[in-house]
Scaffold this active site. Sequence first.
Site, PDB file in Angstrom:
ATOM      1  CB  SER A  55     -48.012  17.473  -3.016  1.00 34.06           C
ATOM      2  OG  SER A  55     -49.355  17.065  -3.014  1.00 34.06           O
ATOM      3  CB  THR A 100     -50.241   9.982  -3.937  1.00 36.29           C
ATOM      4  OG1 THR A 100     -51.276  10.215  -4.891  1.00 36.29           O
ATOM      5  CG2 THR A 100     -48.916   9.738  -4.645  1.00 36.29           C
ATOM      6  CE  LYS A 115     -54.177   8.942  -1.718  1.00 37.91           C
ATOM      7  NZ  LYS A 115     -55.271   9.900  -1.974  1.00 37.91           N
ATOM      8  CG  ASP A 148     -57.155  11.548   0.450  1.00 41.39           C
ATOM      9  OD1 ASP A 148     -56.579  12.587   0.091  1.00 41.39           O
ATOM     10  OD2 ASP A 148     -56.664  10.419   0.313  1.00 41.39           O
ATOM     11  CB  ALA A 192     -62.935   0.282  -5.806  1.00 44.90           C
ATOM     12  N   GLY A 193     -60.212   2.519  -4.962  1.00 40.68           N
ATOM     13  CA  GLY A 193     -58.912   2.534  -4.311  1.00 40.68           C
ATOM     14  C   GLY A 193     -58.938   3.260  -2.986  1.00 40.68           C
ATOM     15  N   GLY A 194     -57.751   3.646  -2.515  1.00 38.94           N
ATOM     16  CA  GLY A 194     -57.648   4.283  -1.212  1.00 38.94           C
ATOM     17  C   GLY A 194     -58.383   5.598  -1.102  1.00 38.94           C
ATOM     18  NE  ARG A 243     -60.851   1.441 -16.437  1.00 38.12           N
ATOM     19  CZ  ARG A 243     -61.392   2.213 -17.379  1.00 38.12           C
ATOM     20  NH1 ARG A 243     -62.005   1.659 -18.414  1.00 38.12           N
ATOM     21  NH2 ARG A 243     -61.329   3.528 -17.285  1.00 38.12           N
ATOM     22  NE  ARG A 273     -59.264  -2.370  -6.565  1.00 34.94           N
ATOM     23  CZ  ARG A 273     -58.468  -1.298  -6.673  1.00 34.94           C
ATOM     24  NH1 ARG A 273     -58.072  -0.888  -7.885  1.00 34.94           N
ATOM     25  NH2 ARG A 273     -58.085  -0.635  -5.612  1.00 34.94           N
ATOM     26  N   GLY A 317     -59.976  19.057  -8.542  1.00 36.44           N
ATOM     27  CA  GLY A 317     -58.983  18.338  -7.765  1.00 36.44           C
ATOM     28  C   GLY A 317     -57.990  19.228  -7.050  1.00 36.44           C
TER      29      GLY A 317
END
Length: 272
Positions: free
Chosen positions: A24, A69, A73, A109, A129-131, A153, A157, A239
Amino acid sequence: MRLTPGGETRLVGLIGDPVGHSLSPLMQNAAFAALALDWVYVPLAVERHRLEEAVGGLVALRFAGANVTIPHKTAVASFCDELDEVAARAGSVNTLVVRDGKVHGSSTDGLAVVELVESTGARVLVLGAGGGAQAVATALADAGAAALALAARDAERAHALALRLRSLFPELEITAEEAWPPASTEATLIVNATPVREEALVELRPEHQVVDLAYRADGGRTALVAAAEKAGCARVVDGLEVLLGQGAASFERWTGLEAPVAVMRAALAPSR
């Protein structure tokens, strides 16, 4: 434009841990230079327990804003003065704008992914399962996905994220997978929202659309992207394309100017 930062230089940060791998700064600083803006984008490694202080520091130090990041998040939303509708629905923030002494949170995102795939009617499998996963799953549901399956994993979550999404989309088929890695037999669109780069995680078929939010700093293919290309998948998004899309949207929120997308893409090209 000032060649070196000075007293009038506007600062934008990248808050995360780690941040050393991120492309970035390369991309955003190229964009600032292309528009002759006296702005600088700097990586800021912030541990979890210092996150609130870091967000407050943006105001104190007169930053114009920041990106957020992994792993902050979702947690950073609690430290914003205001959230836009997208961030509030997603429960995830990747863009901070400092305005009039307040921190405004938003998320770019999900939109970045939606613009790169055919989401209407898709049966989506989200890995993670994160931000990032929260933002992308919410955006794809808003864009007309037929079903969402969440896998992580940590199965708890995934279940927690499924519960949140069911509250937003009560009519949508939303499930949490127990197995890790999950089966991909029913999915038509697979999104990797984990930082895993060296393992494909799922079996792929030609009819799959595949999006990998992870990328390699050296521009090489992640294992998932390589496997998708080998399988002849209908659409493969790496990505760096997602980074470009979300980064351009962030740039426009900070500056109020149209992002020089071609310049930003070219800045990433040496990494490919």
